[in-house]
Design an enzyme around this catalytic site. Sequence first.
Site, PDB file in Angstrom:
ATOM      1  CD  GLU A 106      -2.874   0.815   2.544  1.00  0.00           C
ATOM      2  OE1 GLU A 106      -3.301  -0.330   2.853  1.00  0.00           O
ATOM      3  OE2 GLU A 106      -3.132   1.822   3.203  1.00  0.00           O
ATOM      4  CG  ASP A 108      -1.704   4.547   2.793  1.00  0.00           C
ATOM      5  OD1 ASP A 108      -2.420   4.060   1.933  1.00  0.00           O
ATOM      6  OD2 ASP A 108      -1.434   4.002   3.885  1.00  0.00           O
ATOM      7  CD  GLU A 110      -4.809   7.460   5.784  1.00  0.00           C
ATOM      8  OE1 GLU A 110      -5.672   6.590   5.690  1.00  0.00           O
ATOM      9  OE2 GLU A 110      -4.127   7.637   6.821  1.00  0.00           O
ATOM     10  CB  THR A 124       3.104   9.879   3.229  1.00  0.00           C
ATOM     11  OG1 THR A 124       4.262  10.102   4.045  1.00  0.00           O
ATOM     12  CG2 THR A 124       2.704  11.178   2.556  1.00  0.00           C
ATOM     13  CD  GLU A 135       3.036   5.121  10.839  1.00  0.00           C
ATOM     14  OE1 GLU A 135       4.231   5.070  11.210  1.00  0.00           O
ATOM     15  OE2 GLU A 135       2.216   4.220  11.065  1.00  0.00           O
TER      16      GLU A 135
END
Length: 291
Positions: A106, A108, A110, A124, A135
């Site tokens: 994944e 990301d 967000e 992220t 993160e």
Amino acid sequence: MTMSAIAKSLASLLLITCSLSLLFISVSADSFYQNFYVTWGGQRPRVLQDGDLLTLSLDSVSGSGFQSINEYLFAEIDMQIKLVPGNSAGTVTSFYLSSQGQFHDEIDFEFLGNLSGDPYTLHTNVFCQGKGNREQQFYLWFDPTADFHNYTILWNPQLILFLVDGIPIREFKILESNGIPYPKGQAMRVYSSLWNADDWATRGGLVKTDWSQAPFTASYKGFRASGCVWLSGNSNCSDVNSTWLWQQQLDYAGQGQMQWVRSNYMTYNYCTDFERFPQGFPPECYLSLDN
Ligand SMILES: *[C@@H]1O[C@H](CO)[C@@H](O)[C@H](O)[C@H]1NC(C)=O
Ligand SMILES: *[C@@H]1O[C@H](CO)[C@@H](O)[C@H](O)[C@H]1NC(C)=O
Ligand SMILES: *[C@@H]1O[C@H](CO)[C@@H](O)[C@H](O)[C@H]1NC(C)=O
Ligand SMILES: *[C@@H]1O[C@H](CO)[C@@H](O)[C@H](O)[C@H]1NC(C)=O
């Protein structure tokens, strides 16, 4: 490794992952009708302007989301997003690539909402085989609710780049020879959703969603995918000569831009969180300053 050795190993990697058929498609100015389907939220997701614009909404009953029809094994995905304006505290708007299953990969973006006038947080993360914990968070250098801005995920066999309006903010390089997994074996779809996360999103859950402001709406346009579409076990690349597919590192200008963002707008980095990793940081933190 010399450049030609790198090129050779990249070529053989592409041959392995795309061995059965390497064909070309080019997708541009992509319509939401043709590329996505609504996955949840009933009537809340709306496709407008002949498929050029999509809006998601969130109210006290439900959020909403959509996903791409295509799966990709490597892609450069662009989306222009205008985030929930005003008091968006507690809401999260996501835009990410993901494969399926317990050991999924994944990548990301967000966007964690905030009270009017307080900054959004761009969160992220990169998951490999079901494991994330990578993160990094940023503030943006503009108001992401005033207009559309471009958010790009570049994912090729060598690196992952997160870009905002063409400016790289994060790089995750392949470091498999150091035992660090890299997402390159599972095809991923594009997903987006708008949902309520007021148990953690804004100031760690201290600020709750103000439902008197509902429905909350985020808008999307300008979706563009240049990628290798995964179809019945084969990867169909749009253009093997595309620079995004071969890029191995940022050029000096890109490195400078990324340093600017990271020095001025980065608010959290797992690679510097001593409290979280008292026994030492994950291995990639020591190998690349940018991970
Ligand atoms: C690859 O994509 C092109 C363009 O969309 C399409 O014509 C072709 O049939 C695809 N090939 C396979 C094997 O799916
Ligand atoms: C986003 O990308 C589109 C297409 O490349 C471009 O027309 C637009 O100006 C970009 N917007 C921003 C805010 O960079
Ligand atoms: C919201 O604003 C507060 C106050 O400026 C800030 O501490 C926080 O990082 C912002 N973002 C989120 C998601 O809470
Ligand atoms: C890729 O680039 C090479 C060298 O520039 C060229 O010879 C080749 O035809 C290109 N291939 C495709 C599929 O465009």
